[in-house]
Design an enzyme around this catalytic site. Structure first.
Site, PDB file in Angstrom:
ATOM      1  CB  SER A 454      -4.982  -1.964  -0.242  1.00 47.66           C
ATOM      2  OG  SER A 454      -3.826  -1.194   0.085  1.00 47.66           O
ATOM      3  CG  ASP A 455      -3.202   1.594   3.482  1.00 49.70           C
ATOM      4  OD1 ASP A 455      -4.186   2.054   2.881  1.00 49.70           O
ATOM      5  OD2 ASP A 455      -2.151   2.241   3.639  1.00 49.70           O
ATOM      6  CB  CYS A 456      -8.296   2.615   4.427  1.00 47.43           C
ATOM      7  SG  CYS A 456      -7.136   3.982   4.215  1.00 47.43           S
TER       8      CYS A 456
END
Ligand code: LAN
Length: 729
Positions: A454-456
């Site tokens: 998600s954060d990548c």
């Protein structure tokens, strides 16, 4: 199977065992990096060593001193002038992703039992790495490089040393053995240690709690079905269950017989193995078994005595099928380094040494082998390519350095890399292997590894938007449609609590954590929402919306509101947020305040932001810096580090700026500390380890000492000027 013994090893790892001027990092295809040792002078001439190679090898890089920085922006500029030399030709910044000490054992034991060779130089430098990483006092090894000695670390790395050729009477091994015995011997290894030792045939499978493959043939809708577990846990448990289910053990040989003597203070052949299942050394135990888990083990243990062969066969077949699909989905890298080596063993056993699978697995080991100043290690993933490029590119844009002509070429290369690295489709085996969608996502490392994070995806999306919109004349390489694919991925990843997890939605019920079998890791059974991941996602959505205001406006609005609700709920009473992927409160508080700022919650307007600032300010040290120990993550409460750290100082100062903290002084002091630690060539020295996972394992992000310092200095330069302007105006 045996590697030749090495008799003339030095006592310590100080002296290099290979000629460091012969190592080269090759970067190919999708950002894949592998190290090569050149044997001849002609080869060396044809392929000269670069600054990038030298830097990571710990050789002098001899870059000139830069004009002394007189303000924060100049310091940031100097920082990037240095860091630019560490950019690979393809545009990304490679880095040494070490820290965990239980990975090399998988690499070496897995290679040993399947008959895969290492080059002599690799063997020597792996030995040297362990010599260097042995605990300076007791000579054992911990679960990670900065931790105290444990049975897990010591028993497994002891085996590694012996397999690679170190003799039992080597002084380092004599010392390590004494420590191991003092800790109670290898019987008290935690579950994953017992597993590797059993594969190596120096532990009895009877001493392991059951790793039941049949769980995989239960119906998918059951609440505890493994496809609902956190992806790293289930991906490791598939090949583990296969090897347990078949009770695979390496063939006995002299070394194995010797290890049975060396690893235990008592007679190996008289050990009561079933009594060892719940024997976990005190030095190792982080997450004790719950009563529920012990009850489950009793039932599964009883089942092991009356296994129905066709059912076991079906379960093993299902595990094997999932292993093959995972290999094919990831270019034989698999999700991570642990599953990598376990899948490799299963494929070697089933497919055989002549198979394509065996060869591809053997080659993909190189993606995890990194030579650093202290020797050769196995890395936490096949690199942190996307993660590092995303931060430094944003740092350059926000500091204004992206507009300077001498940085343009570097940033355009970075954009090309980000364009290439976006995952363009779902994996080949998608539904059948229980995968989350990937089309439009960015991975943590490379697109071949190919997992949505998600954060990548959030940070990748932000980096592309920044570069495409803020670097003069940048080509619009990533089309609106592809940016929208990334947004679609993000919007579909919000959990019911409003937060975002790592790779997938939370799939299983919270009580699955009661079944955590690993003993040394916390919170690994299901996904959880994290303030860090949540922030990367919502800040990306907010920046996207500025450029594409018409796309899924209401969805973005709704998701952002939910995220803020989650962040409020996750704030600790003391004012900080607990970090799960970086150390620790400093890391997560920086992220959370970035999110709150998006919705106008700052020091002036929000009690939550104010409380967070006060919390951070209470931790600022006399030298102007912040320093938090990895122990914070383990103990879930702030633990001071002995020294202040430039990376954490950068995070804390960033946090204050996100919250628009109105007083200059603490930020100025942070800037002064980071500037004072900058070296004449623009670089910063490596300090303490920066990252963490599973609550109890520290992991290195050595590129952070460039990206976050440059970012903070660049932002602070503008921010402090603004504050001054306000004061004067
Ligand atoms: C990582 C590295 C990156 C990290 C962030 C992107 C920083 C985070 O925000 C989300 C989770 C993620 C992707 C992550 C998950 C767990 C990983 C893959 C690691 C910490 C790197 C190594 C670790 C992996 C589990 C190590 C192998 C050990 C096992 C217990 C299987």
């Amino acid at each position: 199977m045996a590697y030749n013994p090495i008799h003339d090893l030095p006592a310590t790892g100080k002296t290099r065992l290979t000629d460091y001027s012969r190592w080269r990092l090759s970067v190919t295809e999708d950002g894949r990096h592998t190290w090569h040792y050149l044997r001849t002078d002609e080869e060396c001439e044809r392929w000269p060593q670069t600054t990038l190679d030298k830097y990571w090898l710990g050789l002098p890089v001899d870059l000139p001193a830069l004009p002394k920085a007189s303000n924060a922006l100049e310091a940031a500029r100097n920082g990037f002038a240095f860091y630019k030399h560490l950019q690979a030709d393809d545009g990304h910044w490679p880095g040494e992703y070490g820290g965990p000490m239980f990975l090399l054992p998988g690499l070496v034991i897995g290679s040993y039992v399947t008959g895969m060779p290492f080059k002599q130089e690799e063997r020597l430098e792996m030995i040297r790495y362990l010599l260097n990483r042995a605990h300076p006092e007791d000579g054992g090894w911990g679960i990670h490089v900065e931790g105290p000695s444990t049975v897990f670390g010591t028993a497994l790395n002891y085996c590694v040393m012996r397999i690679l050729g170190a003799p039992a009477d080597h002084p380092a091994l004599i010392k390590a053995r004494a420590t191991l015995h003092k800790l109670g011997g290898a019987t008290g290894a935690p579950a994953w240690g017992k597993f590797w030792l059993s594969v190596l045939n120096v532990y009895d499978w009877e001493g392991n709690n059951p790793i039941t493959p049949e769980l995989w043939v239960f119906p998918d809708w059951l609440p505890f079905h493994p496809h609902k577990w956190w992806i790293h846990t289930r991906t490791v448990y598939i090949p583990m269950a296969y090897l347990y289910g078949t009770r695979y053990q390496a063939e006995e040989n002299d070394l194995i017989l010797a290890l049975r003597e060396e690893l235990y203070p008592t007679n190996y052949y008289q050990i009561d193995w079933p009594a060892q299942r719940n024997n976990i050394a005190a030095a190792d135990l982080y997450m004790p078994h719950t009563t529920v888990l012990n009850a489950a083990y009793l039932i599964l243990g009883a089942y092991e005595n009356c296994v129905v062969p066709p059912v076991r066969r079906a379960a093993l077949d299902k595990c094997y099928k999932l292993i093959v699909q995972e290999d094919e989905n990831t270019g034989y890298q698999t999700l991570g380094p642990v599953s990598k080596m376990m899948n490799l063993i299963v494929r070697a056993l089933v497919d055989g040494p002549e198979s394509e699978a065996y060869k591809r697995h053997m080659a993909a080991r190189d993606d995890f082998m990194w030579i650093g100043a202290e020797g050769m290690m196995m890395t936490g993933t096949n690199g942190s390519q996307l993660w590092d490029i995303a931060f430094v590119t944003q740092a350059l844009v926000e500091s204004g350095l992206a507009e300077e002509p001498e940085n343009r070429a570097s940033l355009l290369k970075a954009l090309a890399w980000l364009d290439m690295a976006q995952i363009k489709d779902h994996p080949r085996h998608f539904a059948a292997s229980y995968r989350h969608p990937t089309k439009g996502a960015w991975p943590f490392s490379t697109r071949t590894q190919g997992y949505t994070v998600s954060d990548c995806t959030g940070e990748g999306l932000k980096a592309v938007l920044y570069l495409q919109h803020h670097v003069a004349g940048a080509p619009q390489r990533v089309s609106a449609a592809r940016l929208q694919d990334a947004v679609d991925i993000l919007l579909a990843m919000q959990n019911a609590d409003g937060g975002f997890a790592s790779y997938e939605l939370i799939r299983g019920p919270a009580w699955l954590e009661w079944l955590n079998p690993a003993e040394v890791f916390g919170d690994i059974m299901i996904e959880h929402s994290y303030p860090e991941c949540t922030t990367s996602v919502v800040t990306a959505l907010a920046i996207f919306r500025r450029h594409y205001p018409a796309y899924r406006t209401q969805d973005i609005d709704r998701v952002m509101k939910g995220a803020v609700r989650f962040l409020h709920a996750a704030q600790r009473p003391e004012g900080g947020w607990y970090g799960s992927w970086g150390i620790c409160f400093t890391y997560a508080t920086q992220f959370a305040l970035e999110s709150l700022a998006l919705v106008g919650e700052t020091y002036a307007t929000s009690a939550a932001a104010r409380r967070a600032c006060e919390f951070l300010l209470s931790k600022q040290r006399a030298d102007g810096g912040w320093g938090e120990s990895y122990k914070s993550c383990e103990l879930r409460t702030w633990v001071e580090h002995a020294e202040s750290q430039v990376v954490q100082t950068a995070w804390a100062a960033m946090a204050l700026m996100y919250a628009r903290y109105p007083h200059a002084e603490p930020i100025e002091r942070a800037v002064r500390l980071v500037m004072a630690r900058q070296r004449p060539d623009g670089s910063w020295a490596q300090e303490a380890i920066e990252g963490v996972f599973n609550k109890n394992v520290a992991i290195a992000y050595p590129n952070f000492k460039f990206s976050f310092t440059i970012w903070m200095l660049g932002r602070a330069h503008k921010y402090l000027a603004e504050l001054k302007g306000q004061a004067n105006g």
